[in-house]
Design an enzyme around this catalytic site. Structure first.
Site, PDB file in Angstrom:
ATOM      1  N   GLU A  34       0.925  -1.226  -0.076  1.00 32.89           N
ATOM      2  CA  GLU A  34      -0.035   0.163  -0.020  1.00 32.89           C
ATOM      3  C   GLU A  34       0.805   1.449   0.015  1.00 32.89           C
ATOM      4  O   GLU A  34       0.416   2.492   0.596  1.00 32.89           O
ATOM      5  CB  GLU A  34      -0.957   0.058   1.232  1.00 32.89           C
ATOM      6  CG  GLU A  34      -1.942  -0.924   1.084  1.00 32.89           C
ATOM      7  CD  GLU A  34      -2.977  -0.761   2.298  1.00 32.89           C
ATOM      8  OE1 GLU A  34      -2.849  -0.179   3.415  1.00 32.89           O
ATOM      9  OE2 GLU A  34      -4.190  -1.171   2.088  1.00 32.89           O
ATOM     10  N   GLU A  44      -6.812  -7.735  -0.399  1.00 33.41           N
ATOM     11  CA  GLU A  44      -7.313  -7.393   1.042  1.00 33.41           C
ATOM     12  C   GLU A  44      -8.963  -7.078   0.921  1.00 33.41           C
ATOM     13  O   GLU A  44      -9.341  -5.885   0.820  1.00 33.41           O
ATOM     14  CB  GLU A  44      -6.762  -6.284   1.896  1.00 33.41           C
ATOM     15  CG  GLU A  44      -5.377  -6.806   2.436  1.00 33.41           C
ATOM     16  CD  GLU A  44      -4.480  -5.703   3.130  1.00 33.41           C
ATOM     17  OE1 GLU A  44      -5.232  -4.954   3.914  1.00 33.41           O
ATOM     18  OE2 GLU A  44      -3.327  -5.778   3.066  1.00 33.41           O
TER      19      GLU A  44
HETATM   20  C1  GAL Z   1      -4.412  -2.361   5.050  1.00 34.52           C
HETATM   21  C2  GAL Z   1      -2.879  -2.944   5.282  1.00 34.52           C
HETATM   22  C3  GAL Z   1      -3.138  -4.243   6.125  1.00 34.52           C
HETATM   23  C4  GAL Z   1      -3.932  -3.692   7.462  1.00 34.52           C
HETATM   24  C5  GAL Z   1      -5.215  -3.367   6.940  1.00 34.52           C
HETATM   25  C6  GAL Z   1      -6.266  -2.934   8.100  1.00 34.52           C
HETATM   26  O1  GAL Z   1      -4.302  -0.892   4.698  1.00 34.52           O
HETATM   27  O2  GAL Z   1      -2.389  -3.348   4.203  1.00 34.52           O
HETATM   28  O3  GAL Z   1      -1.685  -4.605   6.637  1.00 34.52           O
HETATM   29  O4  GAL Z   1      -3.181  -2.884   8.151  1.00 34.52           O
HETATM   30  O5  GAL Z   1      -5.188  -2.096   6.176  1.00 34.52           O
HETATM   31  O6  GAL Z   1      -6.463  -4.015   8.951  1.00 34.52           O
END
Ligand code: GAL
Length: 871
Positions: free
Chosen positions: A198, A267
């Site tokens: 990110e 994600e």
């Molecule tokens: C994303 C990040 C993850 C985690 C998630 C929130 O932005 O890539 O590592 O932090 O947010 O749980």
């Protein structure tokens, strides 16, 4: 036309084979090596990842290996497989693998090779997100602290010291994986790897260096010759051949930066993380399933749940500040490793439904047709005539009946129906047919009592001996203390070896100071970058200031009592997990950077900020390893009938027997203030049951319809954010276990107890409008029309059978699992039919139809609701 090459060793000969792909354009060849018969070629094109030239529709889920124990891994992976996952995704956590520069640890919970091999043994793939910046609510985003102290270093930018350290660790991980033959190109399960994480969200803060850093990271990663594709998430400018992927609650609108790359979602947040002081996040499965279905509806082919099992932030691994110890995440498998129903089951049904469409979905692009306002059909049709369709109602208010290809379909608001043959709806995201399991915490009270051997029932049998304790000295007590002019930033001082840093100063007060005689007080002001501050004057507790997840800084203004002559001011600054997110997060700092002033003296305000301070890193009890299970005889533990309670800075210890059985175990630390707990020397994490979530911001009824945010549908407002702390079974033996607590604020250890996660009951609620179970899908279309909705129940453990039916009603039953109630419209045969079909069996299935139950009220849509108990 174009061409892939796949090399396979076959009796010592390598051979190539070629596939033609006309309309999709050039597929990108990622790998061309193979050393074993089972090596797989992983490549990609516009439409999908290809495994051995087969386009695949892939469902993935995140499980972070250090957030559970190796003893839990096989079960978690198996439950993931049964939930329909193809891939387990994990980050690699640099700080636990290289806690000291050049000293590596890949043992125990950090045994990455073992974890990857276990995934392989289950027949699943791995997506290895090396980072090595990971965010992940993990301490310092996964960076080891020593990195911060490298001369000239700047994190995550075009900086030689950083880049060479990042390259060294990334190469180390790749080498370890290669040595164990774990990349797909070697016959292993790793089909995908990630570099960075990110960065695109924050790269503007790094100016033009950001671009060169990302280009460097891309070529560094590809130069490692893993033979599998690399991805960067949230990196719109990820250079070829890196695939840029999407993270978020929804990613259906995402498009990759090249028509040669597939649409991938790394994600999909299945819930959200918990903070100390925050409410408990909850993402309804209807919305999560909607997001997934929309993604595949609109051309996606790979999606990963972040998290599928969240687990626990043991020790001091949680990031922050203020990330709680539980990393449950409202994930499909809960913190304790139990399937969360109906989330897990509804998603399993979703995965099966999507998989029925795999060939058609990956073989072409969808064609969109509007079915009315907020109503969309996406149709995938192959030259062969095979067809799959997704029908969506993206409106948030009203259900709709739509006509598609001459048939009509009921689409609840904010839902997607999946039609694997463009005709029969096998699944709707808002219609849950999966059972709900109701787990209860069974409290084993009293677990620890000073004179309780006689009070503890035999079956509980958890107490062995009384508490002993050690008072942690206030202020400076260690020979490693040192003095410095001025106030020191905490992370630079402690290198995060401890949460604790004492700032001590003494000062003489003139006996003529008016406040000594006129009853007024001096006011102490302290400004700190966070995260928690305890002030002691002359050894006595004088005040506390606590930051929060939104504002980590703390300011204290407290009236304090000073005496004539010598006074000591001891300020204990405490970190609660180091920052893991944001541009330059590594430089955000912590601790008392000042000013520290005293108001109310004759001379006005006394500024102590630049005076000589004495510092002590960590606690005496930490230095003498009071938390360890060894050396109990030598340690300064005290016992007696007067257990000190509600006093700050104290260590407690007791012994206990593990609760009987194999259900997961938690410690309920209600009654304690804040601190850390160890079982047999293993830290189960920071505890803080006195940090209460805000009173407002939760809703009793959670409407899944409409866009989700992490603050929607929260629970537990006005209550402690976390009272239950997972004690992995693997860390206990049947008897003679040691529990050590360090209590910082003050509490009563007699109030704590063990709790077990045990199964209460299971429920199902299925209507006549629900689709038939996806398992009943039959490739013969005439058979499909025959089957109707069913309610299926299964006891969670193989040894159990359904022992009683607590509730059964066919008609228009109301309420939710645990509180179902009958309405006027209710078939009077339902209970006996359900009892007959289910009692004594591990699982049972009932057709939801008037044929089965009779019609208690004509012209109304009816449903069947059951609550059953297993024994
Ligand atoms: C994303 C990040 C993850 C985690 C998630 C929130 O932005 O890539 O590592 O932090 O947010 O749980």
């Amino acid at each position: 036309m174009l061409v892939f090459c796949n090399t396979k060793k076959n009796g010592g000969f390598s051979f190539f084979f070629f596939i033609s792909m006309s309309w999709l354009g050039m597929a990108i060849m990622v790998v061309l090596l193979s050393s074993s018969t089972s090596a797989a070629v992983v490549s990609y094109d516009h439409r999908a990842l290809l495994l051995d030239s087969q386009r695949r529709l892939l469902i993935s889920g995140s499980i972070h290996y250090p957030r559970s124990t190796p003893e839990m891994w096989a079960d978690l992976i198996q439950k993931s497989k049964e939930g329909g996952l193809d891939i387990i995704e994990t980050y690699v956590f640099w700080n636990v693998h290289e806690p000291v520069q050049n000293q590596y640890n890949f043992e125990g919970r950090y045994d990455l090779v073992k974890f990857v091999k276990m995934v392989q043994a289950a027949g699943l793939y791995v997506h290895l997100r090396i980072g090595p910046y990971v965010c992940a609510e993990w301490n310092y985003g996964g960076f080891p602290l020593w990195l911060h102290f490298m001369p000239g270093i700047k994190f995550r930018t075009d900086n030689e010291p950083f880049e060479s350290a990042m390259q060294k660790f990334t190469a180390k991980v790749v080498d370890i994986m290669k040595e164990a033959q774990l990349f797909a190109s070697q016959g292993g399960p790793i089909i995908l790897a990630q570099i960075e994480n990110e960065y695109g969200n924050i790269d503007s803060a790094y100016g033009s260096a950001a671009k060169s850093y990302i280009n460097w990271a891309a070529s560094m990663a590809t130069s490692l010759n893993t033979g599998v594709p690399w991805v960067m998430c949230q990196q719109p400018d990820a250079p070829d051949p890196i695939i840029n992927t999407c993270n978020g609650f929804y990613c259906d609108q995402f498009t990759p930066n090249s028509a040669k790359k597939p649409k991938m979602w790394t994600e999909n947040w299945s819930g959200w993380f918990l903070s100390f002081g925050g409410a408990v996040p909850h993402r309804p499965v209807e919305d999560l399933a909607f997001a997934v279905a929309r993604f595949f509806q609109r051309g996606g082919t790979f999606q990963n749940y972040y998290m599928y099992h969240g687990g626990t932030n043991f020790g001091r691994t949680s990031g922050g500040p203020f990330i709680a110890t539980s990393y449950d995440y409202d994930a499909p498998i809960d913190e304790y490793g139990l399937v969360r129903q109906p989330k897990w089951g509804h998603l399993r049904d979703l995965h099966k439904s999507i998989k029925l469409c795999e060939e058609v979905l990956t073989g072409t692009d969808p064609v969109l047709t509007s079915l009315g306002p907020n109503l969309e059909a996406h149709v995938y049709r192959l030259g062969s005539g095979k067809c799959a369709a997704f029908l969506a109602n993206v409106g948030t208010q009203s259900d709709a009946m739509v006509t598609f290809n001459g048939n009509s379909y009921h689409l609840p608001a904010w839902s997607v129906s999946i039609l694997p043959d463009c005709k029969n709806a096998v699944f709707n995201t808002a219609k849950i047919t999966s059972q709900a399991n109701h787990f209860e915490m069974e409290w084993l009270k009293p677990a620890f009592k000073l004179q309780s051997s006689q009070q503890v029932g035999d079956s509980l049998n958890v107490l062995q001996s009384d508490w002993s304790w050690v008072i942690e000295p206030v202020g400076i007590s260690m020979s490693t203390a040192f003095t410095k002019l001025g106030l020191l930033e905490q992370i630079n001082t402690t290198a995060d070896e401890s949460d604790y840093l004492w700032y001590s100063i003494s000062m003489d007060v003139d006996k003529d100071e008016p406040f000594l005689s006129n009853g007024s007080q001096v006011s102490l002001h302290v400004s700190s970058l966070g995260h928690v501050l305890h002030a002691f004057i002359n050894g006595e507790f004088a005040g506390r200031a606590i930051g929060n997840n939104g504002n980590v800084k703390v300011t204290m203004d407290k009236p304090i009592t000073m005496r004539a002559g010598h006074n000591t001011i001891d300020l204990l600054s405490v970190t609660v997990g180091l920052q893991n997110y944001g541009a330059f997060f590594d430089t955000s700092g912590a601790g008392i950077t000042g000013p520290v002033t005293l108001k109310g003296f004759k001379s006005g305000t006394v500024d102590l900020s630049s005076k000589q301070w004495t510092y002590q890193i960590g606690l005496k009890g930490e230095q003498s390893s009071l938390y360890g299970s060894e050396g109990t005889n030598d340690a300064p533990w005290v016992s007696g009938s007067e257990l000190p309670k509600n006093r700050p800075m104290i260590w407690y210890k007791t012994n206990f027997d593990a609760p009987d059985g194999s259900d997961p175990v938690a410690l309920d630390l209600t009654g304690l203030g804040k601190g850390q707990a160890w079982v047999n020397g293993q830290s189960i994490g920071r505890y803080w049951p006195t940090y209460i979530a805000p009173q407002s911001g939760c809703s009793d009824t959670c409407n899944y319809q409409g866009s989700y945010t992490s603050s929607k549908c929260q629970r537990n407002c006005g209550k402690p954010s976390q009272t239950l702390y997972h004690v992995p079974r693997a860390w206990t033996q049947p008897s003679g276990n040691t529990l050590v607590l360090f209590e910082e604020i003050g509490g009563d250890p007699n109030q704590i107890s063990f709790a077990m996660r045990s199964f209460g009951s299971m429920c199902g609620h299925v209507s006549e409008l629900h689709p038939a179970p996806v398992d009943a899908w039959d490739s013969r279309s005439e058979a499909r029309a025959m089957s109707g909705p069913e309610l299926r129940l299964e006891c969670p453990s193989p040894g159990q059978v359904i022992s009683s039916i607590k509730f059964a009603s066919f008609g228009t039953p109301q309420g939710a699992c645990g509180s179902f109630r009958q309405s006027k419209c209710s078939s009077n045969t339902a209970l006996s039919i359900v009892q007959e079909a289910c009692i004594g069996l591990r699982n049972c299935s009932l057709s939801v139809s008037i044929k089965k139950f009779g019609d208690p009220c004509k012209g109304v849509t009816k449903s069947l609701a059951i609550e059953a108990v297993c024994k």
